[in-house]
Design a protein around this motif. Structure first.
Motif, PDB file in Angstrom:
ATOM      1  N   LYS A   1     -23.630  33.486 -36.454  1.00 14.68           N
ATOM      2  CA  LYS A   1     -23.197  33.916 -36.144  1.00 14.68           C
ATOM      3  C   LYS A   1     -23.152  35.437 -37.400  1.00 14.68           C
ATOM      4  CE  LYS A   1     -18.749  35.217 -33.452  1.00 14.68           C
ATOM      5  NZ  LYS A   1     -18.667  36.472 -34.692  1.00 14.68           N
ATOM      6  N   ASP A   2     -22.960  36.672 -36.566  1.00 12.96           N
ATOM      7  CA  ASP A   2     -22.718  37.482 -37.471  1.00 12.96           C
ATOM      8  C   ASP A   2     -22.195  38.902 -36.271  1.00 12.96           C
ATOM      9  OD1 ASP A   2     -25.033  39.010 -35.946  1.00 12.96           O
ATOM     10  OD2 ASP A   2     -25.825  39.461 -37.939  1.00 12.96           O
ATOM     11  N   SER A   3     -22.261  40.192 -36.670  1.00 13.29           N
ATOM     12  CA  SER A   3     -21.030  41.474 -35.869  1.00 13.29           C
ATOM     13  C   SER A   3     -21.553  41.662 -34.862  1.00 13.29           C
ATOM     14  CB  SER A   3     -21.375  42.277 -36.425  1.00 13.29           C
ATOM     15  OG  SER A   3     -22.311  43.240 -37.275  1.00 13.29           O
ATOM     16  N   SER A   4     -23.477  40.592 -34.585  1.00  9.53           N
ATOM     17  CA  SER A   4     -23.664  40.918 -32.998  1.00  9.53           C
ATOM     18  C   SER A   4     -23.439  39.837 -32.492  1.00  9.53           C
ATOM     19  CB  SER A   4     -25.374  40.992 -33.484  1.00  9.53           C
ATOM     20  OG  SER A   4     -25.974  40.141 -34.062  1.00  9.53           O
ATOM     21  N   GLY A   5     -23.466  38.747 -32.446  1.00 11.81           N
ATOM     22  CA  GLY A   5     -22.545  37.833 -31.791  1.00 11.81           C
ATOM     23  C   GLY A   5     -23.620  36.951 -32.346  1.00 11.81           C
ATOM     24  N   PRO A   6     -23.417  35.105 -31.568  1.00  6.81           N
ATOM     25  CA  PRO A   6     -24.522  34.376 -31.776  1.00  6.81           C
ATOM     26  C   PRO A   6     -25.576  34.214 -32.630  1.00  6.81           C
ATOM     27  CG  PRO A   6     -22.571  33.317 -30.522  1.00  6.81           C
ATOM     28  CD  PRO A   6     -22.566  35.165 -30.405  1.00  6.81           C
ATOM     29  N   TYR A   7     -26.443  33.775 -33.988  1.00  4.85           N
ATOM     30  CA  TYR A   7     -27.960  33.489 -33.209  1.00  4.85           C
ATOM     31  C   TYR A   7     -28.447  32.031 -32.445  1.00  4.85           C
ATOM     32  CZ  TYR A   7     -28.527  36.989 -36.801  1.00  4.85           C
ATOM     33  OH  TYR A   7     -28.761  38.235 -36.743  1.00  4.85           O
ATOM     34  N   HIS A   8     -29.866  32.233 -32.272  1.00  2.91           N
ATOM     35  CA  HIS A   8     -29.805  31.324 -31.044  1.00  2.91           C
ATOM     36  C   HIS A   8     -29.820  29.730 -31.441  1.00  2.91           C
ATOM     37  CE1 HIS A   8     -32.912  29.101 -28.868  1.00  2.91           C
ATOM     38  NE2 HIS A   8     -32.787  30.144 -27.605  1.00  2.91           N
TER      39      HIS A   8
ATOM     40  N   ARG B   1     -31.210  43.220 -29.387  1.00  2.00           N
ATOM     41  CA  ARG B   1     -29.856  45.058 -28.796  1.00  2.00           C
ATOM     42  C   ARG B   1     -31.175  45.801 -28.376  1.00  2.00           C
ATOM     43  NH1 ARG B   1     -27.330  45.011 -33.194  1.00  2.00           N
ATOM     44  NH2 ARG B   1     -28.847  46.975 -34.714  1.00  2.00           N
TER      45      ARG B   1
ATOM     46  N   SER C   1     -31.065  40.524 -35.407  1.00  2.00           N
ATOM     47  CA  SER C   1     -30.501  41.328 -34.217  1.00  2.00           C
ATOM     48  C   SER C   1     -30.394  42.693 -33.233  1.00  2.00           C
ATOM     49  CB  SER C   1     -28.782  41.255 -34.723  1.00  2.00           C
ATOM     50  OG  SER C   1     -29.137  42.142 -36.090  1.00  2.00           O
TER      51      SER C   1
ATOM     52  N   ILE D   1     -21.162  32.444 -40.937  1.00  2.16           N
ATOM     53  CA  ILE D   1     -20.448  33.190 -40.082  1.00  2.16           C
ATOM     54  C   ILE D   1     -20.142  34.532 -40.864  1.00  2.16           C
ATOM     55  CG2 ILE D   1     -19.527  34.618 -38.889  1.00  2.16           C
ATOM     56  CD1 ILE D   1     -18.948  31.408 -37.404  1.00  2.16           C
TER      57      ILE D   1
END
Length: 350
Positions: free
Chosen positions: A263-270, A305, A301, A292
Motif C-alpha cells: 500500500k502507498d498513499s494511493s491505497g492498496p496494490y492489487h 487513477r 498508481s 507500506i
C-alpha cells in the motif's frame, strides 16, 4: 540460483545513467542512452509523444499482456529568477527538500544547449557575515545558485545565455564501495531502469520466449506524477512498476532485499498480484520485505487513477535517504533482479 543476474554489470549501468542529467521535462539525452542500449540488442523501440521509451517482447500468450515501468526522470530544478547580484533563484522539479540540495554542485543547461556549472547555497552562508546563518530557513527565498562565472549582475548572467526556465540538474556524486554499496543521487529510479535493462538483456541472450507478451515503458515524468499513465495496450492485465523501496522509521524495507509494496498513499496494490510476487520470492529463495509507503505514489498508481483496468503492483530495491543522497547495496539489486526475472517467466494468475 542467481539466474545470471550480474550486480557488477547492473551497477555500471546505474553509473552510466545517473551521470546523464535528466530532471523531469529534460530527459531526451538519457532516453536516447537507454534506446541505444536496447537497439544494440536488436530490440525495436518506439517513443511516445511525452518522450518515454517503449519496447515489447512478444510472448506465447498474446491475449493477456504484461506492462512494466521504471522511470528515468529525476528531481531537479528550473531557473525561477535571475537576481540583481547575479545569483539564481530556483523552482523545484519534484518533491525534495531544500536542505537536501544545499551545498550541492549543479549544472545549468540553457535553451541554446550551453551548460554552466554552479553551487547551490544559502544566501546567508558565510558565518562571518550572517549571524543567523545556521537558523535561516532553507527555502526558495534563501536558496540560490552561485555561478562559476565572473558575474555580478542580472545583465552579466543574461549575456551568458542563461534565462528563466533553464533546467538545473544536481551532481550525482556516484560512488561504488568495496563493501558492495552504490551511493548516488537519482538511484530513484535509475537503479530500477538499470535492472530492467539488465534483465531484458539476459532474456534476449538466453533466447527465452516469455509466457505473455510484455511491454516495458521507460517513463520520463514520474517525479511529477504522470509518467506511466498512457500507452498501455488494451490487452494489458498486469502492470508492475519497478521503482524503489523507501527506508526509514517504521519501515520493513532495507538495503539488502527486494521491497514489495502492499500500500502507498494511493491505497492498496492489487492483492492477487502482490501474493503472486510474494510466492515467487518464497519459491525461489529471493529475500524480500513487504512494506507500506505512506508518502509515495508510482507510475502504476498513476495508471489506476487514469482509469486503466489493470492489476497493479510495485516492487524495487531498498533505497536509503530517498530524494536526498541515496544508497543501496548490491544484494538488494540482486534480489530485485531475480524477482523481475522470475515474474516475467511466470504464468499470469487468473
Amino acid at each position: 540460483m542467481n539466474e545470471n543476474i550480474n550486480t557488477t554489470e547492473i551497477m555500471e549501468l546505474i553509473k552510466g545513467l545517473v551521470t546523464i542529467p535528466s530532471p523531469s521535462g529534460n530527459t531526451d539525452r538519457v532516453i536516447s542512452h537507454v534506446d541505444e542500449f536496447f537497439t544494440k540488442l536488436g530490440i525495436e523501440t518506439t517513443r511516445n509523444h511525452k518522450g518515454g521509451l517503449l519496447i515489447t517482447l512478444p510472448g506465447k500468450n498474446n491475449e493477456q499482456h504484461r506492462f512494466l515501468t521504471a522511470h528515468v526522470d529525476t528531481l531537479g530544478a528550473m531557473v525561477k529568477e535571475i537576481k540583481p547580484n547575479g545569483r539564481l533563484k530556483l523552482s523545484m522539479i519534484g518533491g525534495f527538500r531544500w536542505n537536501h540540495v544545499e551545498g550541492e554542485y549543479c549544472e545549468i543547461e540553457t535553451s541554446q544547449n550551453e551548460t554552466f556549472t554552479g553551487t547551490i547555497l544559502m544566501h546567508q552562508t558565510s558565518v562571518h557575515v550572517y549571524k543567523d546563518s545556521g537558523e535561516a530557513k532553507r527555502d526558495e527565498n534563501n536558496i540560490e545558485v552561485r555561478l562559476d562565472e565572473r558575474v555580478s549582475s542580472a545583465d552579466d548572467v543574461k549575456k551568458l545565455g542563461i534565462s528563466v526556465g533553464d533546467f538545473v540538474s544536481f551532481d550525482p556524486r556516484v560512488e561504488m564501495t568495496k563493501s558492495g554499496f552504490i551511493k548516488s543521487r537519482h538511484l530513484d529510479d535509475k537503479a530500477s531502469v538499470a535492472l530492467l535493462m539488465h534483465v531484458v538483456k539476459q532474456l534476449k541472450e538466453e533466447g527465452i520466449e516469455l509466457p505473455h507478451t510484455t511491454h516495458f515503458l521507460i517513463s520520463n515524468n514520474e517525479e511529477i506524477g504522470y509518467g506511466g499513465n498512457s500507452n498501455i495496450p488494451v490487452e494489458t492485465e498486469e502492470y508492475l512498476a519497478v521503482d524503489m523501496g523507501a527506508i526509514g522509521d517504521g519501515q520493513s524495507t532495507d538495503e539488502y532485499t527486494v521491497s514489495i509494496c502492499a500500500k502507498d498513499s494511493s491505497g492498496p496494490y492489487h492483492l492477487g498480484l502482490r501474493k503472486h510476487l510474494e510466492n515467487l520470492a518464497k519459491q525461489n529463495q529471493i529475500q524480500y520485505q513487504m512494506d507500506i509507503y505512506p508518502y509515495y505514489g508510482s507510475d502504476a498508481s498513476a495508471a489506476i487513477r487514469a482509469g486503466f483496468d489493470v492489476k497493479h503492483g510495485l516492487i524495487g530495491p531498498g533505497i536509503d535517504a530517498s530524494h536526498a543522497f541515496e544508497r543501496t547495496h548490491e544484494t538488494s539489486l540482486l534480489h530485485t533482479g531475480r524477482l523481475i526475472y522470475h515474474y516475467l517467466r511466470s504464468e499470469m494468475n487468473s
